[in-house]
Design a protein around this motif. Sequence first.
Motif, PDB file in Angstrom:
ATOM      1  N   ASP A   9     123.617  22.338 -49.452  1.00 40.12           N
ATOM      2  CA  ASP A   9     124.205  23.217 -48.905  1.00 40.12           C
ATOM      3  C   ASP A   9     123.712  24.551 -49.482  1.00 40.12           C
ATOM      4  N   PHE A  10     123.768  24.924 -50.903  1.00 35.63           N
ATOM      5  CA  PHE A  10     123.425  25.835 -51.519  1.00 35.63           C
ATOM      6  C   PHE A  10     121.837  26.361 -51.123  1.00 35.63           C
ATOM      7  N   LEU A  11     121.020  25.178 -51.028  1.00 39.60           N
ATOM      8  CA  LEU A  11     119.494  25.358 -51.300  1.00 39.60           C
ATOM      9  C   LEU A  11     119.185  25.548 -49.540  1.00 39.60           C
ATOM     10  N   ASN A  12     119.822  25.048 -48.898  1.00 38.31           N
ATOM     11  CA  ASN A  12     119.613  24.943 -46.997  1.00 38.31           C
ATOM     12  C   ASN A  12     119.970  26.400 -46.788  1.00 38.31           C
ATOM     13  N   THR A  13     121.107  26.998 -47.377  1.00 40.32           N
ATOM     14  CA  THR A  13     121.542  28.536 -46.954  1.00 40.32           C
ATOM     15  C   THR A  13     120.479  29.250 -47.503  1.00 40.32           C
ATOM     16  N   ILE A  14     119.948  29.079 -48.674  1.00 37.43           N
ATOM     17  CA  ILE A  14     118.804  29.987 -49.162  1.00 37.43           C
ATOM     18  C   ILE A  14     117.597  30.116 -48.284  1.00 37.43           C
ATOM     19  N   CYS A  15     117.147  28.859 -47.897  1.00 39.69           N
ATOM     20  CA  CYS A  15     116.159  28.816 -46.910  1.00 39.69           C
ATOM     21  C   CYS A  15     116.408  29.313 -45.481  1.00 39.69           C
ATOM     22  N   GLN A  16     117.730  29.392 -44.974  1.00 42.39           N
ATOM     23  CA  GLN A  16     118.209  30.016 -43.649  1.00 42.39           C
ATOM     24  C   GLN A  16     118.135  31.556 -44.089  1.00 42.39           C
ATOM     25  N   GLN A  17     118.306  32.112 -45.160  1.00 40.76           N
ATOM     26  CA  GLN A  17     118.536  33.353 -45.510  1.00 40.76           C
ATOM     27  C   GLN A  17     117.068  34.178 -45.964  1.00 40.76           C
ATOM     28  N   GLU A  18     116.102  33.460 -46.369  1.00 37.72           N
ATOM     29  CA  GLU A  18     114.938  34.008 -46.717  1.00 37.72           C
ATOM     30  C   GLU A  18     113.823  33.415 -46.048  1.00 37.72           C
ATOM     31  N   PRO A  19     112.928  34.424 -45.571  1.00 37.12           N
ATOM     32  CA  PRO A  19     111.836  34.146 -44.396  1.00 37.12           C
ATOM     33  C   PRO A  19     110.683  33.357 -45.218  1.00 37.12           C
ATOM     34  N   ASP A  20     110.596  33.454 -46.523  1.00 41.46           N
ATOM     35  CA  ASP A  20     109.432  32.924 -47.382  1.00 41.46           C
ATOM     36  C   ASP A  20     109.810  31.390 -47.756  1.00 41.46           C
ATOM     37  N   CYS A  21     111.095  30.762 -47.488  1.00 41.11           N
ATOM     38  CA  CYS A  21     111.454  29.592 -47.926  1.00 41.11           C
ATOM     39  C   CYS A  21     111.641  28.750 -46.752  1.00 41.11           C
TER      40      CYS A  21
ATOM     41  N   THR B 130     110.691   3.181 -60.603  1.00 39.96           N
ATOM     42  CA  THR B 130     111.807   3.988 -59.940  1.00 39.96           C
ATOM     43  C   THR B 130     111.452   4.093 -58.563  1.00 39.96           C
ATOM     44  N   ASP B 131     112.746   4.075 -57.857  1.00 38.97           N
ATOM     45  CA  ASP B 131     112.800   4.118 -56.408  1.00 38.97           C
ATOM     46  C   ASP B 131     113.821   5.241 -56.126  1.00 38.97           C
ATOM     47  N   PHE B 132     113.345   6.244 -55.262  1.00 39.85           N
ATOM     48  CA  PHE B 132     114.306   7.272 -55.001  1.00 39.85           C
ATOM     49  C   PHE B 132     113.873   8.248 -53.759  1.00 39.85           C
ATOM     50  N   GLU B 133     114.845   8.777 -53.170  1.00 38.53           N
ATOM     51  CA  GLU B 133     114.351   9.667 -52.222  1.00 38.53           C
ATOM     52  C   GLU B 133     114.405  11.105 -52.580  1.00 38.53           C
ATOM     53  N   ARG B 134     113.376  11.975 -52.371  1.00 42.87           N
ATOM     54  CA  ARG B 134     113.076  13.434 -52.674  1.00 42.87           C
ATOM     55  C   ARG B 134     113.338  14.189 -51.473  1.00 42.87           C
ATOM     56  N   GLN B 135     113.823  15.160 -51.752  1.00 39.32           N
ATOM     57  CA  GLN B 135     113.948  16.402 -50.719  1.00 39.32           C
ATOM     58  C   GLN B 135     113.353  17.592 -51.491  1.00 39.32           C
ATOM     59  N   ILE B 136     112.478  18.461 -50.655  1.00 41.32           N
ATOM     60  CA  ILE B 136     112.069  19.385 -51.303  1.00 41.32           C
ATOM     61  C   ILE B 136     112.152  20.786 -50.633  1.00 41.32           C
ATOM     62  N   TRP B 137     112.522  21.865 -51.449  1.00 49.38           N
ATOM     63  CA  TRP B 137     112.436  23.171 -50.882  1.00 49.38           C
ATOM     64  C   TRP B 137     111.606  24.108 -51.467  1.00 49.38           C
ATOM     65  N   LEU B 138     110.738  24.689 -50.619  1.00 48.32           N
ATOM     66  CA  LEU B 138     109.819  25.570 -51.360  1.00 48.32           C
ATOM     67  C   LEU B 138     110.383  26.976 -51.175  1.00 48.32           C
ATOM     68  N   ILE B 139     110.573  27.727 -52.332  1.00 50.16           N
ATOM     69  CA  ILE B 139     111.532  28.936 -52.369  1.00 50.16           C
ATOM     70  C   ILE B 139     110.677  29.908 -53.193  1.00 50.16           C
TER      71      ILE B 139
END
Length: 314
Positions: free
Chosen positions: A21-33, A127-136
């Motif tokens: 929620d925190f990271l998605n909100t940052i990306c919604q608010q900032e144009p370069d994310c 290791t087996d995992f799901e990765r989600q990436i945010w470029l901020i």
Amino acid sequence: MAMELELKLMIQKDHLNLAYDFLNTICQQEPDCHVEPSLQLMNGYFDTQDKTLMNAGIALRIRAINKRYIQTLKTRGSNRIGMHARGEWEWDIKEDKLELERLTYEMLPETLHDRAWEKDLEQVFRTDFERQIWLIKASDTLMEVVCDQGEVTSSYGKDQISELELELKSGDEIALYDFASRLALAVPVQVSTVSKAQKGVRLKDNKIELPDALSDNASAVEQGAFWYETWLVYWEAMCFYDDIAFLTPVYDAMDQLANFVSPVLAQDLVNLDTLMKRKMMQLDSDSPIPLTALLETGQSMLAIARWLNKQNNH
């Protein structure tokens, strides 16, 4: 070679939704994310049975992503007061098979130059995992924020992967701490120095890696860094083993650390100690895991790491 500089944060699975929620909100608010599509990553780590590569500070793996195979060599590098700094080489390879001829003498420590260990390599864990990436982008700093969730498995057992990694792509490394501190105001996280490779090795050895002993002429900053890293190691061990016995060395490391930080940060440690003990008294069980829900722990860890790094660079 690329020098990888990252800040790793532990997070319990119950709190992952807060981080998203925190990271998605940052990306919604900032144009370069922006948010990238999630990935399913499968990784095999290779070594000899007597840990020749690990003992030399090397991690060698093959990663599979959508039928693409990537061979990676990483050095252990150094823990820069809570932050990882290490060398990394990557190659696209044709199949799920090591291409050892790509490893040159310049990449390997002298103890591995005879190459005799190559014939004894085997997959020691995966290791087996799901990765989600945010470029901020924050000010002039570009960072990649990654959330990994999954597990490490070997013939000796398994361990969960639930972590956030903030990797510096360009700009000032202090911005990583600043952004992580913003995150820690809303999400219960703690600084971690334990890599996925170390998690895999620990399944076999059942040991924790304490920082190197202090020299007799260690400076105040070096002593502060030692007790800070000791705090992180015992905290992570407490969570991995779910054992209240590790609280004693956690409290001791915090007490020692308070002697080598600013008065404000020292008082924060005293307050955190009191808060943790009060929390434990209120619990119905002896499990220390509920302590990971305290926002104040991650806030204190990040503030102290930032302060110690600033002192170290003066």
